[in-house]
Design an enzyme around this catalytic site. Structure first.
Site, PDB file in Angstrom:
ATOM      1  N   GLU A 156      -4.196  -6.512  12.826  1.00  9.66           N
ATOM      2  CA  GLU A 156      -3.546  -5.523  11.943  1.00  9.66           C
ATOM      3  C   GLU A 156      -4.381  -4.230  11.891  1.00  9.66           C
ATOM      4  O   GLU A 156      -3.834  -3.132  11.845  1.00  9.66           O
ATOM      5  CB  GLU A 156      -3.377  -6.108  10.537  1.00  9.66           C
ATOM      6  CG  GLU A 156      -2.500  -5.282   9.633  1.00  9.66           C
ATOM      7  CD  GLU A 156      -2.270  -5.946   8.273  1.00  9.66           C
ATOM      8  OE1 GLU A 156      -1.182  -6.514   8.083  1.00  9.66           O
ATOM      9  OE2 GLU A 156      -3.188  -5.908   7.424  1.00  9.66           O
ATOM     10  N   TYR A 165       0.784  -1.246   0.000  1.00 12.84           N
ATOM     11  CA  TYR A 165       0.000   0.000   0.000  1.00 12.84           C
ATOM     12  C   TYR A 165       0.808   1.284   0.000  1.00 12.84           C
ATOM     13  O   TYR A 165       0.236   2.362   0.123  1.00 12.84           O
ATOM     14  CB  TYR A 165      -0.944   0.008   1.213  1.00 12.84           C
ATOM     15  CG  TYR A 165      -1.814  -1.211   1.219  1.00 12.84           C
ATOM     16  CD1 TYR A 165      -2.910  -1.305   0.377  1.00 12.84           C
ATOM     17  CD2 TYR A 165      -1.483  -2.295   2.016  1.00 12.84           C
ATOM     18  CE1 TYR A 165      -3.678  -2.447   0.336  1.00 12.84           C
ATOM     19  CE2 TYR A 165      -2.249  -3.448   1.981  1.00 12.84           C
ATOM     20  CZ  TYR A 165      -3.339  -3.517   1.140  1.00 12.84           C
ATOM     21  OH  TYR A 165      -4.085  -4.649   1.101  1.00 12.84           O
TER      22      TYR A 165
END
Ligand code: UD2
Length: 372
Positions: A300, A233
């Site tokens: 996460e 990302y």
């Protein structure tokens, strides 16, 4: 009131003693309050009340005399990547540090590094490569304590460890849901820190087992609170990060907030700071569970929410968390640690029943698009 001459010294002594006592009480009470006030997050405040004693402490950066290394420049350096966050934490890329200098500063400190790794169910098969490559590349020359959490202690391979490096196997229950294993890591890390790691190590790294080290990962990664940028990302805008987007979850991050998307495969730092992080994430995970909600990417997601409001003091570039299925990009000069390609359906316990479980990490991006 008048005192006889031999009473005076005692009265004076009493007054001075009272002041000293008051001063001591004031200092202890207010210095603790002051420390608490520094913390940003509400949940973190209550966690900091714990009176656990930790080994971790800030040390001076003493460089040995007569050490020869390349002169640092203020004009010449990497320009293709950003190497500092807007809150002035370094982002570690190859070419932004001198490994010889950094190691020469940290090695004389005689530090012990803890590494936790979970190998539950079939994931025990990843341990051999993980440990063997760690011995070659990870914190070489430092005292190391590996803590392997597994439900299959007899399947833990025996790996030759170099001097000063130890491995403990800690038996934990297995689970039918892979999501639960991933999420429960925070709780187990927290209790193991309480029980032993806080006395045994200065720094801690919590890593994913389905990974291998490929190149030097050393003391340049040490810091108070260390996170890694997820390789999937770092080129995306924040609205495309797979953060938890439902306000009902305690991991919620609105579309217009967020710094980076951090990978759950690595958390590091002072044992005390990682302890607080794990405790807060665990509390929030349980709060969500009580409301029948599970964050999009389990721990996460909670990690990303925590780090948004409790900024890491050091950020590792995706060199420190790559994925084998992903082609190397030009800014990544060296891959230090990378997730192996795995057959999710084969290694995870409950995938056949759940569509979400077989979604490989590389498809996280599709999930975001769907959410958006
Ligand atoms: C991502 C994250 C991972 C975690 C997960 C949350 C990366 C590279 N990895 O990986 O850190 O945040 O998403 O969903 O960003 N484990 C077992 N047995 C199991 C399942 C998991 O031991 O049956 C342990 C093992 O240490 C593994 C870790 O949990 O490395 C994470 O699980 P994963 O690798 O299957 O999760 P993944 O690939 O979705």
């Amino acid at each position: 009131m008048r005192f006889s001459s031999n009473v005076k010294p005692y009265v004076l002594l009493l007054i001075v003693g009272t002041f000293l006592l008051l001063g001591y009480v004031y200092f202890n009470f207010f210095s603790e309050r002051l420390n608490r006030d520094i913390l940003i997050d509400e949940d973190q405040k209550s966690t900091s009340l714990s009176r656990l004693v930790f080994r971790s402490r800030v040390r001076n950066m003493v460089s040995p005399e007569k050490l020869l290394y390349k002169q640092p420049s203020v004009l010449v350096g990497r320009t293709d990547v950003v190497s500092v966050t807007p809150w002035l934490a370094p982002i570690i890329w190859e070419g932004t540090f001198d490994p010889v200098l950094v190691d020469n500063i940290y090695k004389p400190m005689n530090l012990t590094i803890a590494t936790t790794v979970f190998a539950i169910g079939k994931y025990v098969r990843f341990l051999q490569d993980f440990l063997e490559t760690a011995e070659k590349h990870f914190m070489v020359g430092f005292n190391m304590r590996y803590y392997v959490f597994t439900d299959r202690p007899h399947d833990v391979p025996s790996v030759n460890l170099t001097r000063g490096r130890h491995l403990s196997v800690i038996q934990v229950p297995g689970s039918k849901r892979w999501q639960e294993i991933s999420a429960r890591r925070m709780e187990i890390i927290q209790t193991t820190i309480e029980r032993q790691i806080r006395r045994e190590a200065d720094y801690i790294f919590c890593l994913d087992v389905d990974s291998k080290f490929h190149a030097h990962w050393g003391s340049e990664s040490l810091g108070r609170l260390v996170a890694v940028i997820h390789p999937g990302y770092y080129e995306q805008t924040r609205d495309r990060f797979p953060y938890e987007r439902r306000p009902a979850s305690t991991a919620y991050i609105p579309m217009d907030e967020g710094d980076y998307y951090y990978g759950g495969a690595m958390i590091g730092g002072f044992v005390e700071d990682v302890y607080t992080l794990a405790k807060v994430c665990q509390t929030r995970f349980e709060e969500d569970a009580g409301n029948s909600i599970e964050a999009a990417w389990q721990e996460e997601s909670h990690l990303n929410r925590y780090l948004l409001y409790n900024k890491p003091s050091k950020v590792l570039s995706p060199e420190y968390l790559w994925q084998d299925f992903k082609a190397k990009t030009k800014e990544v000069k060296v891959i230090r640690f990378s997730g192996v390609i795995k057959n999710y359906a084969e290694v995870r316990s409950n995938v056949e029943n759940e569509e979400v479980a077989i979604r490989p990490a590389k498809e996280k991006l599709n999930l975001v698009v769907a959410v958006k």
